[in-house]
Structures are given as C-alpha cells and as structure tokens.
Motif scaffolding. Sequence first.
Motif, PDB file in Angstrom:
ATOM      1  N   ARG A  59       2.597  11.490 -16.966  1.00 45.26           N
ATOM      2  CA  ARG A  59       2.818  10.697 -15.769  1.00 45.26           C
ATOM      3  C   ARG A  59       1.820  11.102 -14.687  1.00 45.26           C
ATOM      4  N   ARG A  60       1.528  10.146 -13.808  1.00 38.12           N
ATOM      5  CA  ARG A  60       0.568  10.403 -12.742  1.00 38.12           C
ATOM      6  C   ARG A  60       1.228  10.181 -11.390  1.00 38.12           C
ATOM      7  N   GLN A  61       0.975  11.079 -10.459  1.00 38.63           N
ATOM      8  CA  GLN A  61       1.422  10.904  -9.083  1.00 38.63           C
ATOM      9  C   GLN A  61       0.200  10.810  -8.179  1.00 38.63           C
ATOM     10  N   ILE A  62       0.138   9.741  -7.419  1.00 34.11           N
ATOM     11  CA  ILE A  62      -0.929   9.604  -6.424  1.00 34.11           C
ATOM     12  C   ILE A  62      -0.385  10.064  -5.080  1.00 34.11           C
ATOM     13  N   GLY A  63      -1.073  11.008  -4.475  1.00 36.03           N
ATOM     14  CA  GLY A  63      -0.610  11.563  -3.210  1.00 36.03           C
ATOM     15  C   GLY A  63      -1.161  10.865  -1.996  1.00 36.03           C
ATOM     16  N   ALA A  64      -2.340  10.237  -2.120  1.00 30.61           N
ATOM     17  CA  ALA A  64      -2.948   9.587  -0.966  1.00 30.61           C
ATOM     18  C   ALA A  64      -4.072   8.673  -1.413  1.00 30.61           C
ATOM     19  N   PHE A  65      -4.351   7.687  -0.573  1.00 27.97           N
ATOM     20  CA  PHE A  65      -5.550   6.875  -0.690  1.00 27.97           C
ATOM     21  C   PHE A  65      -6.401   7.179   0.537  1.00 27.97           C
ATOM     22  N   VAL A  66      -7.609   7.652   0.321  1.00 28.52           N
ATOM     23  CA  VAL A  66      -8.480   8.032   1.433  1.00 28.52           C
ATOM     24  C   VAL A  66      -9.548   6.960   1.609  1.00 28.52           C
ATOM     25  N   MET A  67      -9.618   6.400   2.803  1.00 26.35           N
ATOM     26  CA  MET A  67     -10.531   5.305   3.122  1.00 26.35           C
ATOM     27  C   MET A  67     -11.593   5.796   4.102  1.00 26.35           C
ATOM     28  N   PRO A  68     -12.573   4.946   4.439  1.00 34.75           N
ATOM     29  CA  PRO A  68     -13.646   5.396   5.325  1.00 34.75           C
ATOM     30  C   PRO A  68     -13.145   6.045   6.614  1.00 34.75           C
ATOM     31  N   GLY A  69     -13.710   7.195   6.922  1.00 32.54           N
ATOM     32  CA  GLY A  69     -13.274   7.974   8.070  1.00 32.54           C
ATOM     33  C   GLY A  69     -12.313   9.075   7.695  1.00 32.54           C
ATOM     34  N   GLN A  77       4.088  14.117   5.086  1.00 33.17           N
ATOM     35  CA  GLN A  77       5.498  14.043   5.465  1.00 33.17           C
ATOM     36  C   GLN A  77       6.024  12.612   5.370  1.00 33.17           C
ATOM     37  N   ARG A  78       5.217  11.648   5.825  1.00 31.97           N
ATOM     38  CA  ARG A  78       5.623  10.252   5.730  1.00 31.97           C
ATOM     39  C   ARG A  78       5.689   9.782   4.282  1.00 31.97           C
ATOM     40  N   HIS A  79       4.774  10.292   3.459  1.00 31.03           N
ATOM     41  CA  HIS A  79       4.804   9.930   2.046  1.00 31.03           C
ATOM     42  C   HIS A  79       6.043  10.503   1.364  1.00 31.03           C
ATOM     43  N   LEU A 114       8.942  11.001   2.775  1.00 29.62           N
ATOM     44  CA  LEU A 114      10.047  10.129   3.183  1.00 29.62           C
ATOM     45  C   LEU A 114      10.034   8.838   2.382  1.00 29.62           C
ATOM     46  N   LEU A 115       8.847   8.290   2.205  1.00 28.53           N
ATOM     47  CA  LEU A 115       8.693   7.048   1.448  1.00 28.53           C
ATOM     48  C   LEU A 115       9.213   7.210   0.022  1.00 28.53           C
ATOM     49  N   LEU A 116       8.859   8.315  -0.609  1.00 25.10           N
ATOM     50  CA  LEU A 116       9.254   8.546  -1.994  1.00 25.10           C
ATOM     51  C   LEU A 116      10.747   8.831  -2.124  1.00 25.10           C
ATOM     52  N   GLY A 117      11.290   9.549  -1.151  1.00 26.50           N
ATOM     53  CA  GLY A 117      12.638  10.089  -1.334  1.00 26.50           C
ATOM     54  C   GLY A 117      13.776   9.220  -0.873  1.00 26.50           C
ATOM     55  N   ARG A 118      13.567   8.415   0.176  1.00 29.14           N
ATOM     56  CA  ARG A 118      14.720   7.785   0.799  1.00 29.14           C
ATOM     57  C   ARG A 118      14.641   6.265   0.924  1.00 29.14           C
ATOM     58  N   LYS A 119      13.543   5.645   0.548  1.00 30.37           N
ATOM     59  CA  LYS A 119      13.405   4.213   0.777  1.00 30.37           C
ATOM     60  C   LYS A 119      13.617   3.410  -0.498  1.00 30.37           C
ATOM     61  N   THR A 120      14.094   2.174  -0.315  1.00 28.07           N
ATOM     62  CA  THR A 120      14.262   1.253  -1.437  1.00 28.07           C
ATOM     63  C   THR A 120      12.897   0.713  -1.862  1.00 28.07           C
ATOM     64  N   ALA A 121      12.868   0.031  -3.001  1.00 31.60           N
ATOM     65  CA  ALA A 121      11.611  -0.545  -3.480  1.00 31.60           C
ATOM     66  C   ALA A 121      11.049  -1.534  -2.463  1.00 31.60           C
ATOM     67  N   LEU A 122      11.906  -2.363  -1.867  1.00 27.31           N
ATOM     68  CA  LEU A 122      11.441  -3.334  -0.877  1.00 27.31           C
ATOM     69  C   LEU A 122      10.864  -2.628   0.341  1.00 27.31           C
ATOM     70  N   GLU A 123      11.545  -1.583   0.792  1.00 33.96           N
ATOM     71  CA  GLU A 123      11.051  -0.825   1.945  1.00 33.96           C
ATOM     72  C   GLU A 123       9.745  -0.110   1.619  1.00 33.96           C
ATOM     73  N   LYS A 124       9.615   0.390   0.395  1.00 37.85           N
ATOM     74  CA  LYS A 124       8.384   1.064  -0.010  1.00 37.85           C
ATOM     75  C   LYS A 124       7.198   0.109  -0.004  1.00 37.85           C
ATOM     76  N   ILE A 125       7.356  -1.061  -0.600  1.00 41.12           N
ATOM     77  CA  ILE A 125       6.261  -2.027  -0.668  1.00 41.12           C
ATOM     78  C   ILE A 125       5.934  -2.550   0.734  1.00 41.12           C
ATOM     79  N   GLY A 126       6.967  -2.858   1.519  1.00 43.15           N
ATOM     80  CA  GLY A 126       6.737  -3.318   2.882  1.00 43.15           C
ATOM     81  C   GLY A 126       6.010  -2.278   3.711  1.00 43.15           C
ATOM     82  N   ASP A 146       2.094   4.239  -8.828  1.00 38.58           N
ATOM     83  CA  ASP A 146       2.036   5.707  -8.924  1.00 38.58           C
ATOM     84  C   ASP A 146       2.055   6.369  -7.554  1.00 38.58           C
ATOM     85  N   TYR A 147       1.664   5.655  -6.524  1.00 34.63           N
ATOM     86  CA  TYR A 147       1.731   6.173  -5.156  1.00 34.63           C
ATOM     87  C   TYR A 147       3.159   6.097  -4.609  1.00 34.63           C
ATOM     88  N   LEU A 148       3.875   5.030  -4.965  1.00 37.86           N
ATOM     89  CA  LEU A 148       5.209   4.794  -4.405  1.00 37.86           C
ATOM     90  C   LEU A 148       6.334   5.313  -5.296  1.00 37.86           C
TER      91      LEU A 148
END
Length: 239
Positions: free
Chosen positions: A85-95, A152-154, A156-168, A195-197
């Motif tokens: 299995r793969r876990q993505i921890g972050a997407f890093v964009m310009p800057g 920290q926000r990630h 929270l996203l993984l642990g307590r949010k529903t699928a709809l809340e995660k995608i939103g 894999d991020y969510l």
Amino acid sequence: MEFKGDDMLTSVATARNLALEAPGRRISPASGDARFAPAGIIGLMGITLHFERGSEIVAEEDPAEYIYQVLDGTVRICKLLCDGRRQIGAFVMPGGYFGMEARGTHCFAAEAITDVTVQMISRSAAYAAAGRDPEIARALWEVTAQNLDACQRHALLLGRKTALEKIGSFLSEMAERQGSDEEIELPMSRQDIADYLGLTIETVSRTMTQLEGAGTISLETSRHVLLRRPAELARLRHC
C-alpha cells in the motif's frame, strides 16, 4: 549550475557531491503556492535540477543532505508500506519546499508527478547561513512551521472526515493553492488523490460524481474541474 535533457537522469548523484557554496548563486523567489512560499530562503546557493514525469527525486532512507524548493511542476511525497500500500503525505507545488527532515535520512520518497524543476540547497549551508542571518533563519522557521501545519491538517483529514468532506476539502485546497475559485487543473491522478486521502479510487470517483450531480462541481475531464459552488467546498473543508 543546471542540468537538462538526458543528463538530468544521471546528474543527481554527481550534483549531490558538488560544493553549493560558490559565490553568486541565489534562489529566485518562486510563486504559485502562497501557503508554501514565505519569502524564499534568500541568499542561499543551490543547483537547479530538472526531473521528467515519473522520476524519483529522493528515495526513502536517502541521506537528508539537501532542502528542495519546487520551481515548476508538482511533486508527491509518499511512502510505500510493507504490504504494497502507498500513502501520499503531501503534494508540493511551485513555491513549496520538501526535505526538511528531523533526522539524517528521508522518511518519505519524493517523486515527480509532472515534469519538475527544483532548486537543491545544501542543508548544512542553509543552517550555517541561518546562524548568520536572522532573515534566513526566519524563512527556514516559516517553511518548517507551514509544513507542520499542513501535516496536522492532513492528519485531521485522514482521521475524522467523511469521504465527501475529504474530497470537498481536497478540491477547496487545490483551488486555494492555484489561486482560483472558478476552475482547477489536477496534476495528480485519481489514484494519487485516493492515496492522499486514505480512500479507494472507486470512492474518489463515486464522490466526485456525487458532487457533480449536486451541482457543486462540473467535471470537464478527469483532471479539469469547474467549481460551480466553491463556497460549498469551503464549507466541507472547514466543517
């Protein structure tokens, strides 16, 4: 110093052995991701490297000798678990920055989702410069603090949010990072998003369809998303 074309694929090992303290090398401030671009690590010298889509920039357990700033493209920070299995921890964009490790080796790998250009900065040179210049020390602190906030926000996203809340939440974050409340272009695949969510790819697709059916978004393609009701996505993000 800059590497292009086929040399890029064989240059990293060589580049990591080069001295980065040569006079006159400076980082050009990057733009495009306000959350991860405090002021740039001003005055530090580095090497510009180019990576093709799908290339590995950093491997797990590589020595953590450098800090990387993304100048162009998108990088995924990921870890492969023992069962595949793969876990993505972050997407890093310009800057954005990655490689600010607390230990001597990298815990996660860094891979180029698109063609990527990064500035590679000697960690020892950065720390030495921070000891001499309070502005550089403050910039390093801001990078570290913002990455911690994102973790920290990630969590929270993984642990307590529903699928709809995660995608939103994810779509709202991408809109913020791209500076648009009308449309976004997703450089990552549906599998990357899953894999991020912490979801399956089927759940990601089903939830995207649910949001489209509700009139919240419109899927022009699998990666080009029109935001019909961005306030609704923001509500899912902050609920």
